[in-house]
Motif scaffolding. Sequence first.
Motif, short mmCIF file in Angstrom:
data_model
loop_
_atom_site.label_atom_id
_atom_site.label_comp_id
_atom_site.label_asym_id
_atom_site.label_seq_id
_atom_site.Cartn_x
_atom_site.Cartn_y
_atom_site.Cartn_z
N ASP A 1 -14.33 -2.17 1.09
CA ASP A 1 -14.18 -1.43 2.34
C ASP A 1 -13.76 0.02 2.16
O ASP A 1 -13.74 0.78 3.13
CB ASP A 1 -13.16 -2.13 3.24
CG ASP A 1 -13.50 -3.59 3.47
OD1 ASP A 1 -14.65 -3.86 3.84
OD2 ASP A 1 -12.62 -4.44 3.28
N ASP A 2 -13.43 0.41 0.94
CA ASP A 2 -12.90 1.75 0.70
C ASP A 2 -13.87 2.53 -0.18
O ASP A 2 -14.02 2.23 -1.37
CB ASP A 2 -11.53 1.64 0.01
CG ASP A 2 -10.84 2.98 -0.14
OD1 ASP A 2 -11.53 4.01 -0.23
OD2 ASP A 2 -9.59 3.00 -0.18
N ARG B 1 0.84 -1.20 0.00
CA ARG B 1 0.00 0.00 0.00
C ARG B 1 0.87 1.25 0.00
O ARG B 1 1.94 1.26 0.61
CB ARG B 1 -0.93 0.03 1.23
CG ARG B 1 -2.05 -1.00 1.18
CD ARG B 1 -2.90 -0.94 2.44
NE ARG B 1 -4.03 -1.87 2.37
CZ ARG B 1 -5.22 -1.57 1.89
NH1 ARG B 1 -5.47 -0.34 1.45
NH2 ARG B 1 -6.18 -2.47 1.85
N VAL C 1 -3.92 0.04 -3.10
CA VAL C 1 -3.24 -1.25 -3.10
C VAL C 1 -2.41 -1.35 -4.38
O VAL C 1 -2.95 -1.22 -5.49
CB VAL C 1 -4.25 -2.41 -3.03
CG1 VAL C 1 -3.53 -3.75 -3.15
CG2 VAL C 1 -5.04 -2.35 -1.74
N SER D 1 -9.57 -3.37 -2.74
CA SER D 1 -10.00 -2.65 -1.54
C SER D 1 -11.38 -2.03 -1.68
O SER D 1 -11.87 -1.39 -0.76
CB SER D 1 -8.99 -1.55 -1.17
OG SER D 1 -8.73 -0.71 -2.27
#
Length: 245
Positions: free
Chosen positions: A220-221, A148, A171, A217
Amino acid sequence: MLAPIIGITTAGRTESGHYQLHQTYLSAVRQAGGVPILLAPGEDRCDRLIEHLDGIIFTGGGDIHPECYDGKPHPTIAKMDLERDRFELDLAQRAIQADLAVLGICRGMQVLSIVSGAMLIPHVPETFGTTVSHVEQQQPDDLPTPTRHTVILETGSVLASIVDQREIEVVSWHHQAVPTVPPGWQVAAHADDGLIEAVEHMAHPWAIALQWHPELSAPDDPHQQAIFRAFVHAAASVRSAVSSS
């Protein structure tokens, strides 16, 4: 408005004869409201595919063969698949010409850049050093793994308006990249080391390419989710325009 049909490219055949794609790509498209369809390498009738798709995601994967961009061999280049390269380069060219919504992810950014006339950096650390880790490899014999880092969005870019942030964490999982912005595109994001992390087409209705992996991601992002939502919305607009014509 009908849910748009989103084509998603897959990795080539393994030794067991299977095509491969991580399910996170499909989940991200479905969560954004699109209907995903997998596109396997080897198809030479890309014009027929284009007729039935509203958008295409060019996914991550192995390195592109140097012969596809007049590059030179490098000891770090791995997992090449000329069948996949030729299929995706043809498909990318046609998708851009047809004004389909297009999202390039990692290798996909490199595919879209090559068809627009760009070269590739064969191994990022040799050009940009290791100040920013674009891929994690703890030991010489270990397989590289995602890492990351932060990217900075260009003020005024379409991408910046989508994520509504100046900086976001991403990511990252790559060792190749584009050295300069391809003709017809503009930089939309960069890393702290200066590496181009995203580009967007200046004339196309919606074509954005990212060097990072938003699908890893997205659940959740909210910033990564927003990218997929914007892409699927653009694809839906294509379908709506075709249906009304």
